[in-house]
Design an enzyme around this catalytic site. Sequence first.
Site, PDB file in Angstrom:
ATOM      1  N   SER A  93       0.909  -1.191  -0.004  1.00  0.00           N
ATOM      2  CA  SER A  93       0.076   0.130  -0.118  1.00  0.00           C
ATOM      3  C   SER A  93       0.931   1.167  -0.066  1.00  0.00           C
ATOM      4  CB  SER A  93      -0.910  -0.041   1.175  1.00  0.00           C
ATOM      5  OG  SER A  93      -0.114   0.252   2.638  1.00  0.00           O
TER       6      SER A  93
ATOM      7  N   ASP B 280      -0.538  -1.647  -4.313  1.00  0.00           N
ATOM      8  CA  ASP B 280      -1.937  -1.801  -3.700  1.00  0.00           C
ATOM      9  C   ASP B 280      -2.713  -0.624  -3.634  1.00  0.00           C
ATOM     10  OD1 ASP B 280      -4.090  -3.534  -2.956  1.00  0.00           O
ATOM     11  OD2 ASP B 280      -3.668  -3.334  -0.750  1.00  0.00           O
ATOM     12  N   HIS B 281      -3.948  -0.536  -4.296  1.00  0.00           N
ATOM     13  CA  HIS B 281      -4.663   0.724  -4.190  1.00  0.00           C
ATOM     14  C   HIS B 281      -3.665   1.728  -4.456  1.00  0.00           C
ATOM     15  CE1 HIS B 281      -8.375  -1.322  -2.796  1.00  0.00           C
ATOM     16  NE2 HIS B 281      -7.412  -2.060  -2.341  1.00  0.00           N
TER      17      HIS B 281
ATOM     18  N   ASP C 155      -6.186   2.598  -8.496  1.00  0.00           N
ATOM     19  CA  ASP C 155      -7.623   2.618  -7.766  1.00  0.00           C
ATOM     20  C   ASP C 155      -8.188   3.931  -7.999  1.00  0.00           C
ATOM     21  OD1 ASP C 155      -9.795   2.357  -6.689  1.00  0.00           O
ATOM     22  OD2 ASP C 155      -9.024   1.920  -4.527  1.00  0.00           O
TER      23      ASP C 155
ATOM     24  N   HIS D   8     -10.876  -8.294  -3.206  1.00  0.00           N
ATOM     25  CA  HIS D   8     -10.121  -7.704  -2.176  1.00  0.00           C
ATOM     26  C   HIS D   8     -10.737  -7.987  -0.945  1.00  0.00           C
ATOM     27  CE1 HIS D   8      -7.453  -4.426  -3.901  1.00  0.00           C
ATOM     28  NE2 HIS D   8      -8.191  -5.081  -5.064  1.00  0.00           N
ATOM     29  N   GLY D   9     -10.177  -7.538   0.191  1.00  0.00           N
ATOM     30  CA  GLY D   9     -10.856  -7.864   1.606  1.00  0.00           C
ATOM     31  C   GLY D   9     -10.791  -9.395   1.882  1.00  0.00           C
TER      32      GLY D   9
ATOM     33  N   ASN E  27      -6.885 -10.880  -2.303  1.00  0.00           N
ATOM     34  CA  ASN E  27      -5.975 -10.172  -1.300  1.00  0.00           C
ATOM     35  C   ASN E  27      -6.288 -10.432  -0.007  1.00  0.00           C
ATOM     36  OD1 ASN E  27      -5.466  -8.909  -3.788  1.00  0.00           O
ATOM     37  ND2 ASN E  27      -5.933  -6.748  -3.288  1.00  0.00           N
TER      38      ASN E  27
ATOM     39  N   ASN F  34      -4.829  -8.978   3.950  1.00  0.00           N
ATOM     40  CA  ASN F  34      -3.829  -8.319   5.021  1.00  0.00           C
ATOM     41  C   ASN F  34      -4.107  -8.493   6.294  1.00  0.00           C
ATOM     42  OD1 ASN F  34      -1.999  -6.513   5.597  1.00  0.00           O
ATOM     43  ND2 ASN F  34      -3.240  -4.837   5.152  1.00  0.00           N
TER      44      ASN F  34
HETATM   45  P1  13P Z   1      -8.055  -7.610   4.143  1.00  0.00           P
HETATM   46  O1  13P Z   1      -6.972  -6.511   5.107  1.00  0.00           O
HETATM   47  O2  13P Z   1      -9.292  -7.482   4.350  1.00  0.00           O
HETATM   48  O3  13P Z   1      -7.321  -8.693   4.146  1.00  0.00           O
HETATM   49  O4  13P Z   1      -7.848  -7.150   2.752  1.00  0.00           O
HETATM   50  C1  13P Z   1      -6.668  -6.802   2.068  1.00  0.00           C
HETATM   51  C2  13P Z   1      -6.719  -6.194   0.849  1.00  0.00           C
HETATM   52  O5  13P Z   1      -7.826  -6.019   0.163  1.00  0.00           O
HETATM   53  C3  13P Z   1      -5.690  -5.283   0.289  1.00  0.00           C
HETATM   54  O6  13P Z   1      -6.081  -4.595  -0.857  1.00  0.00           O
END
Ligand code: 13P
Length: 287
Positions: A49, A84-85, A105, A207-208, A229, A231
């Site tokens: 990020s 990322d983003h 993004d 994502h997420g 993804n 994180n």
């Molecule tokens: P999480 O933090 O919910 O795992 O999502 C990570 C993500 O989508 C990074 O772009």
Amino acid sequence: MLVSAKDMLNKARDGKYAVGQFNINNLEWTKAILLTAQECNSPVILGVSEGAGKYMCGYNTVVGMTKGMFETLKITVPVALHLDHGTFEGAKACINAGFSSIMFDGSHLPFEENLAKTTALVNTCDVLGLSLEAEVGAIGGEEDGVVGSGECADPDECKKIADLGVTMLAAGIGNIHGKYPANWPGLSFETLEKVKAKVGDMPLVLHGGTGIPDDQIKKAISLGVAKINVNTECQLSFQEATRKYIEEGKDLQGKGFDPRKLLAPGFEAIKAKVKEKMELFGSVNKA
Ligand code: 13P
């Protein structure tokens, strides 16, 4: 050598599995993910990020650290280093620093602006052989201090962005970053199916990835998701392992913690988490 994510994602789409993107925050994180990918014989994407990039002393440092580790650890599986983003400016900075993959993004911008800026980056990435991820329909939750609520992307807008020739597309399907609230209705497979019908072969990005039930992950992969993804789940594992180590106080001996020992349990926890996800996503032995 760091590679574009294009081949690994096209193979994942055809083979009905997904490549994990795991975000990095420091040396331990990066080493844990690279070693696990090698042990699992799995392709992997290291996500950075803009906030994490700043924390790690800028994109040049990130590229230098990753390339150095890649060589020293004798990594042979395909690895992409991915913004990322990214903002438009961040994307240009990462291209200059030597990233092999970029996410722009523009989902929070007026659609025409997202389209124009994505178009400009498609051309640059094409010439340089980098992969490019675009986003339509903002992913909810908090990412680097920006909070959104899980939108569902407009399939026609997805088609317009996909037709520009991006490598992969992140389409909001009710997913959010961070932990899902107890009343979260789940992924919108209806949206995913409509997007897929419009974008054809384009690998889709989810994502997420933290906290999505396994059956929904598998269904999303079966419907065209080729990159997932993660994180927050790595952060939580790291935090829990580090807290436990401190509470046990084994390393104190009156002189304070040895930083290498202090970070070791978190490092192992990330390795275990990444392996678990690679098994779930089906990318083991797909290098
Ligand atoms: P999480 O933090 O919910 O795992 O999502 C990570 C993500 O989508 C990074 O772009």
